[in-house]
Design a protein around this motif. Structure first.
Motif, PDB file in Angstrom:
ATOM      1  N   ASP A 164       0.648  -1.448   0.107  1.00 34.61           N
ATOM      2  CA  ASP A 164       0.348   0.176   0.345  1.00 34.61           C
ATOM      3  C   ASP A 164       0.830   1.360  -0.223  1.00 34.61           C
ATOM      4  O   ASP A 164       0.502   2.151   0.375  1.00 34.61           O
ATOM      5  CB  ASP A 164      -0.952  -0.010   1.322  1.00 34.61           C
ATOM      6  N   ARG A 165       1.798   1.432  -0.420  1.00 31.38           N
ATOM      7  CA  ARG A 165       3.260   2.472  -0.518  1.00 31.38           C
ATOM      8  C   ARG A 165       2.779   3.737  -0.918  1.00 31.38           C
ATOM      9  O   ARG A 165       2.807   4.403  -0.987  1.00 31.38           O
ATOM     10  CB  ARG A 165       4.182   1.626  -0.335  1.00 31.38           C
ATOM     11  N   ASP A 166       1.942   2.529  -1.955  1.00 27.61           N
ATOM     12  CA  ASP A 166       1.950   4.543  -3.147  1.00 27.61           C
ATOM     13  C   ASP A 166       0.765   4.826  -2.353  1.00 27.61           C
ATOM     14  O   ASP A 166       0.258   5.783  -2.752  1.00 27.61           O
ATOM     15  CB  ASP A 166       1.340   3.275  -4.837  1.00 27.61           C
ATOM     16  N   LEU A 167      -0.468   4.918  -1.507  1.00 26.20           N
ATOM     17  CA  LEU A 167      -0.669   5.718  -1.729  1.00 26.20           C
ATOM     18  C   LEU A 167      -0.524   6.407  -0.202  1.00 26.20           C
ATOM     19  O   LEU A 167      -1.401   7.432  -0.175  1.00 26.20           O
ATOM     20  CB  LEU A 167      -1.668   4.247  -0.115  1.00 26.20           C
ATOM     21  N   ALA A 168       0.388   6.664  -0.130  1.00 26.96           N
ATOM     22  CA  ALA A 168       1.391   7.683   1.390  1.00 26.96           C
ATOM     23  C   ALA A 168       2.362   8.076   0.209  1.00 26.96           C
ATOM     24  O   ALA A 168       3.727   7.551  -0.221  1.00 26.96           O
ATOM     25  CB  ALA A 168       1.833   6.598   2.244  1.00 26.96           C
ATOM     26  N   VAL A 169       2.190   9.230  -0.136  1.00 22.46           N
ATOM     27  CA  VAL A 169       2.766  10.457  -1.250  1.00 22.46           C
ATOM     28  C   VAL A 169       3.311  11.518  -0.237  1.00 22.46           C
ATOM     29  O   VAL A 169       1.938  12.232   0.576  1.00 22.46           O
ATOM     30  CB  VAL A 169       2.193  10.792  -2.110  1.00 22.46           C
ATOM     31  N   ALA A 170       4.584  12.093  -0.160  1.00 20.62           N
ATOM     32  CA  ALA A 170       5.102  13.156   1.019  1.00 20.62           C
ATOM     33  C   ALA A 170       3.788  14.028   0.121  1.00 20.62           C
ATOM     34  O   ALA A 170       4.016  14.591  -0.474  1.00 20.62           O
ATOM     35  CB  ALA A 170       6.384  13.243   0.703  1.00 20.62           C
ATOM     36  N   GLY A 171       3.002  15.328   1.011  1.00 20.86           N
ATOM     37  CA  GLY A 171       2.851  16.049   0.454  1.00 20.86           C
ATOM     38  C   GLY A 171       1.195  15.617   0.875  1.00 20.86           C
ATOM     39  O   GLY A 171       0.626  16.630   0.771  1.00 20.86           O
ATOM     40  N   ALA A 172       1.272  14.608   0.972  1.00 21.84           N
ATOM     41  CA  ALA A 172      -0.683  14.327   0.595  1.00 21.84           C
ATOM     42  C   ALA A 172      -1.797  14.420   1.721  1.00 21.84           C
ATOM     43  O   ALA A 172      -0.531  14.159   3.067  1.00 21.84           O
ATOM     44  CB  ALA A 172      -0.524  12.525   0.452  1.00 21.84           C
ATOM     45  N   ALA A 173      -2.669  14.364   1.629  1.00 21.79           N
ATOM     46  CA  ALA A 173      -3.733  15.089   2.980  1.00 21.79           C
ATOM     47  C   ALA A 173      -3.734  13.788   3.121  1.00 21.79           C
ATOM     48  O   ALA A 173      -3.821  12.545   3.200  1.00 21.79           O
ATOM     49  CB  ALA A 173      -4.742  15.747   2.464  1.00 21.79           C
TER      50      ALA A 173
END
Length: 342
Positions: A210-219
């Motif tokens: 699920d790492r693609d769900l966590a993007v730096a700066g994402a809400a």
């Protein structure tokens, strides 16, 4: 969780299938329902951005503690656990002398005295100036003028006025004392205590898949134990995966910051739920999932209500999220009223 939302939507559609089959498009006037056949409730067709989220277990706290090692001597005082220490204030005392906190990324790796030069000198002089001392130039050179300012500082601290800096501690900013690793009267040569930042944040162990769900700066959305929520932002995403536990997946640590600390209430540490955006659709028509009906001819539709009658329109479905579903179809427009058979 996103999968839970989608599953719930399918279950509702199945529940409405019998209603739609009885009034499908197949008969002479089967596409029209009159007052006695209308559903008990209705809802408008809206245009919005639909966002589906995945939920993960998180931990509210101050982040991973950092160990602070002493430079020798005997511990004679320790800042209390939970206390906040800012620039120029003592973290602990060694042989009665305060070891004060300064800000910066570089450690004190050598004594600072006249003739020494380098970025560590500039970092120290920046702190000395920030504490209100002057008479020297902030640069890479530790001069006699710097030593004079240091003696004034040492006098204010109540320690020997040597003009040489031998024992300070650096951190990125104010710190919170997390725990003591030793006690008063013990040697200060090893780890003395551990500390964290002073701002609460949320950490999660995110499955690598699920790492693609966590993007730096994402809400992100933090749900507290009392059901209240706070808005967060993904700050860091780990690049090193931990070994999987039995029957588990390898994980990376994700850190989420919360700008409005008041929204977190007075809890210092707590288990929380963290929602990350899994998928979104901008500027789409949506209806409640409960408005979908399975048509006798196959596929799905909605019952459009207009004046005391209703007619069925076939629709294509898209994203399911938050109890609503993305829909499109010929004749479907924003503001229409649709029935909710279940």
């Amino acid at each position: 969780m996103r999968r839970a939302v989608v599953a719930a939507g399918i279950a509702v559609v199945a529940a409405g299938a019998a209603v739609a089959a009885a009034v499908g498009f197949g008969g002479d006037d089967g596409s029209t329902a009159h007052a006695g056949d209308l559903p008990p409730t209705s809802a408008p067709v809206t245009r919005e951005t639909l966002v589906a989220t995945e939920e993960f277990d998180g931990q509210l706290g101050y982040g991973e503690p950092v160990a602070l090692r002493g430079g020798g001597g005997m511990v004679t005082w320790l800042a209390a656990e939970g206390a906040t220490v800012s620039r120029g204030k003592p973290i602990y005392r060694s042989d009665g002398a305060p070891v004060v906190l300064l800000y910066g990324p570089l450690p004190l790796w050598r004594p600072l005295a006249p003739g020494v030069a380098g970025p560590d000198v500039r970092q120290f002089e920046q702190n000395l100036a920030a504490l209100g001392y002057d008479g020297f130039t902030v640069d890479d050179d530790y001069t006699g003028a710097t030593a004079d300012a240091v003696r004034e500082w040492q006098d204010d601290l109540g320690v020997d006025e040597t003009g040489t800096v031998t024992d300070v501690a650096y951190a990125a900013g104010p710190i919170r004392i997390a725990s003591h690793a030793t006690e008063v009267g013990a040697p200060a040569g090893g780890t003395v205590l551990s500390y964290t930042g002073t701002t609460r944040l949320v950490t999660i162990d995110l499955p690598v898949g699920d790492r693609d769900l966590a993007v730096a700066g994402a809400a992100a959305t933090v749900e507290l134990p009392d059901g209240k929520t706070a808005r967060g932002k993904v700050a860091t995403v780990g690049a090193v995966a931990t070994a999987a536990e039995p029957d588990g997946d390898p994980t990376v640590q994700v850190t989420v910051t919360v700008a409005d600390q008041k929204a977190l209430g007075d809890l210092r540490e707590a288990p929380v739920d963290l929602a990350l955006t899994a998928e979104s659709r901008a500027d789409v028509l949506t209806v409640p999932v409960a408005a979908l009906v399975a048509l006798a001819e196959g596929g799905y539709g909605v019952q459009v209500l207009d004046g005391g009658a209703g007619r069925f329109l076939a629709v294509d479905t898209g994203l399911f999220a938050g109890g609503r579903v993305e829909v499109s179809g010929t004749g479907l427009t924003e503001g229409m009223t649709v029935g909710m058979p279940s």
